[in-house]
Write an enzyme that holds these catalytic residues in place. Sequence first.
Site, PDB file in Angstrom:
ATOM      1  N   SER A   1     -43.540  24.497  36.982  1.00  0.00           N
ATOM      2  CA  SER A   1     -44.826  24.492  37.687  1.00  0.00           C
ATOM      3  C   SER A   1     -44.689  25.134  39.048  1.00  0.00           C
ATOM      4  O   SER A   1     -45.670  25.624  39.603  1.00  0.00           O
ATOM      5  CB  SER A   1     -45.292  23.065  37.963  1.00  0.00           C
ATOM      6  OG  SER A   1     -45.295  22.300  36.819  1.00  0.00           O
TER       7      SER A   1
ATOM      8  N   HIS B   1     -46.791  28.289  31.250  1.00  0.00           N
ATOM      9  CA  HIS B   1     -47.120  27.073  31.992  1.00  0.00           C
ATOM     10  C   HIS B   1     -48.247  26.314  31.300  1.00  0.00           C
ATOM     11  O   HIS B   1     -49.415  26.678  31.396  1.00  0.00           O
ATOM     12  CB  HIS B   1     -47.493  27.424  33.441  1.00  0.00           C
ATOM     13  CG  HIS B   1     -47.681  26.226  34.310  1.00  0.00           C
ATOM     14  ND1 HIS B   1     -48.711  26.089  35.200  1.00  0.00           N
ATOM     15  CD2 HIS B   1     -46.962  25.080  34.412  1.00  0.00           C
ATOM     16  CE1 HIS B   1     -48.611  24.921  35.806  1.00  0.00           C
ATOM     17  NE2 HIS B   1     -47.556  24.300  35.343  1.00  0.00           N
TER      18      HIS B   1
ATOM     19  N   GLU C   1     -50.879  29.290  31.438  1.00  0.00           N
ATOM     20  CA  GLU C   1     -50.674  30.426  32.340  1.00  0.00           C
ATOM     21  C   GLU C   1     -49.430  31.184  31.856  1.00  0.00           C
ATOM     22  O   GLU C   1     -48.351  30.588  31.751  1.00  0.00           O
ATOM     23  CB  GLU C   1     -50.481  29.946  33.775  1.00  0.00           C
ATOM     24  CG  GLU C   1     -51.738  29.314  34.355  1.00  0.00           C
ATOM     25  CD  GLU C   1     -51.549  28.708  35.738  1.00  0.00           C
ATOM     26  OE1 GLU C   1     -52.511  28.710  36.519  1.00  0.00           O
ATOM     27  OE2 GLU C   1     -50.438  28.206  36.046  1.00  0.00           O
TER      28      GLU C   1
ATOM     29  N   ASN D   1     -52.453  25.877  40.493  1.00  0.00           N
ATOM     30  CA  ASN D   1     -51.870  25.065  41.563  1.00  0.00           C
ATOM     31  C   ASN D   1     -51.968  25.739  42.926  1.00  0.00           C
ATOM     32  O   ASN D   1     -51.781  25.092  43.957  1.00  0.00           O
ATOM     33  CB  ASN D   1     -50.417  24.725  41.250  1.00  0.00           C
ATOM     34  CG  ASN D   1     -50.327  23.581  40.252  1.00  0.00           C
ATOM     35  OD1 ASN D   1     -51.284  22.832  40.072  1.00  0.00           O
ATOM     36  ND2 ASN D   1     -49.197  23.462  39.586  1.00  0.00           N
TER      37      ASN D   1
END
Length: 507
Positions: free
Chosen positions: A126, A147, A159, A197
């Site tokens: 991550s 991801h 992702e 994120n």
Amino acid sequence: MTALELGSPERLVGVVGTGTMGQGIAQVALTAGHPVRLYDAVPGRAQEAADAIAARLDRLVDKGRLDAAERDAARARLSPAESLEEFAGAALVVEAVLERLDVKQQLFTDLEEIVGDDCLLATNTSSLSVTAVGGALRLPGRLVGLHFFNPAPLMPLVEVVSGAATDVTAATRAYETARAWGKTPVVCADTPGFIVNRIARPFYAEAFAVYEEQGAQPATIDAVLRECGGFKMGAFELTDLIGQDVNEAVTRSVWEAFFQDVKFRPSLAQRRLVEAGMHGRKSGRGWYAYADGEERPEPHTAQPAQAPAYVVAEGDLGPAAELLTLIREAGIPVREEDEDNGTRLVLPSGGQLALADGQTSVEYRDVIYFDLAFDYRAATRLALATSQQASPQTLREATGLFQAIGKDVSVIGDVPGMIVARTVARLIDLAHDAVAKGVATPEDIDTAMRLGVNYPLGPVEWSRKLGKNWAYSLLDDLHLRDPSGRYAPSLALYRHSYASDKREGSA
Ligand SMILES: NC(=O)c1ccc[n+]([C@@H]2O[C@H](COP(=O)([O-])OP(=O)(O)OC[C@H]3O[C@@H](n4cnc5c(N)ncnc54)[C@H](O)[C@@H]3O)[C@@H](O)[C@H]2O)c1
């Protein structure tokens, strides 16, 4: 195209690290038809994971979402491995081990000795750089970031991250594989936080900042984000669910990775929670308390007030224009007046109501701000920001006006940009900045934010809806009042806002 191009679903998929994410990813590959082998460094854990996945498949059968025959076939395709050697024939190995660079690098260098040269290697990291994870490989071109989001079987977004050395063919194989597994892949460059994120940071940070600025309590901020902003959950309740330790770790890692850029600065109030072990639901206490019988505090909701007899609308209310229809529908006459100098609702008291714009109420004699709503008709709550400069009568009339159109009213402190407006403006800014820096396309950013964190609209679409200049102008005003740089609009947003406003004399 089928998974791994390639591949027929018969090709073996290896999953290393069989905790939360490894189990979820293994289940996804399994239900897509692959044989899946699981390996974990802790002896016995891969078998436990296989049992846990089998139990989950049983539950799907009980719920009628999977046929018993498919479940039996899937179970037969799933096996724990005693060692990595059993991954020799794999077409793809996905790792979901500890989030530590040295551990992941070591794992991939070990794997490289075992798998064939055409085996695709994927990391579910991550927060680490995909480039760094693949840095020690003999063939770094075949390492890609895949991801997944938690829980992987339910969350559609993946992702697909290309590191500096990742081959286009490897990225394409990973993308097509995610698609063949029923996911919605988005393409993303190897930058801190990838898409979700990175761009989601202000959703948490601005809510915490309003609290730290004594603007409102968590329950009020959460209620405004949900009932006015259109978000599924508020930032406080959501981080209690995620875990304050986990959420803060992501924030800190993105902030560090951007060389402590003030735009990603973590929150002091959240730091205190983490230090105190108040990690949220899992520890029984976070922003809220979760012990038995403990009730969630109520958001601030104003007492009923008398609606004004009329309002005068000066100028164009822009994103809040729908309010005029709602006010008229409530039987309150609205007189519209053209006004070049700002847009306001003027109340009988002589005081004014203005859409949050990055200025503060204290700068004016009698102005109260109201927050941006995702949809003024659907919103069940609106927030007002007021200061000592506003007269009590203006506050009563403003409250009565919004109550008359069926809204609960929360009164907060004199916070520039309020709650929803400053959050959305910063999401829009980070999205435009990310596009300009080649992180992802506007479409993929919108998809990622809708599917990864459930936003009602992607930030680029949101920016289109609010008007080209809206976010820039709000942030510019905020930046003037807080020159730390936190709110400084990006060059990308500036370009976007002024793109077609050609100056006289220019080409
Ligand atoms: N939990 C999430 O929401 C989430 C979401 C997306 C990505 N991720 C990423 O996925 C990865 C795993 O996260 P998680 O939440 O599943 O962790 P977890 O702690 O639940 O599981 C990690 C597993 O890896 C095993 N492990 C550790 N080192 C190993 C090694 N060298 N070889 C084999 N197995 C090893 C551990 O024994 C453990 O079973 C991390 O990189 C994390 O950043 C997590």
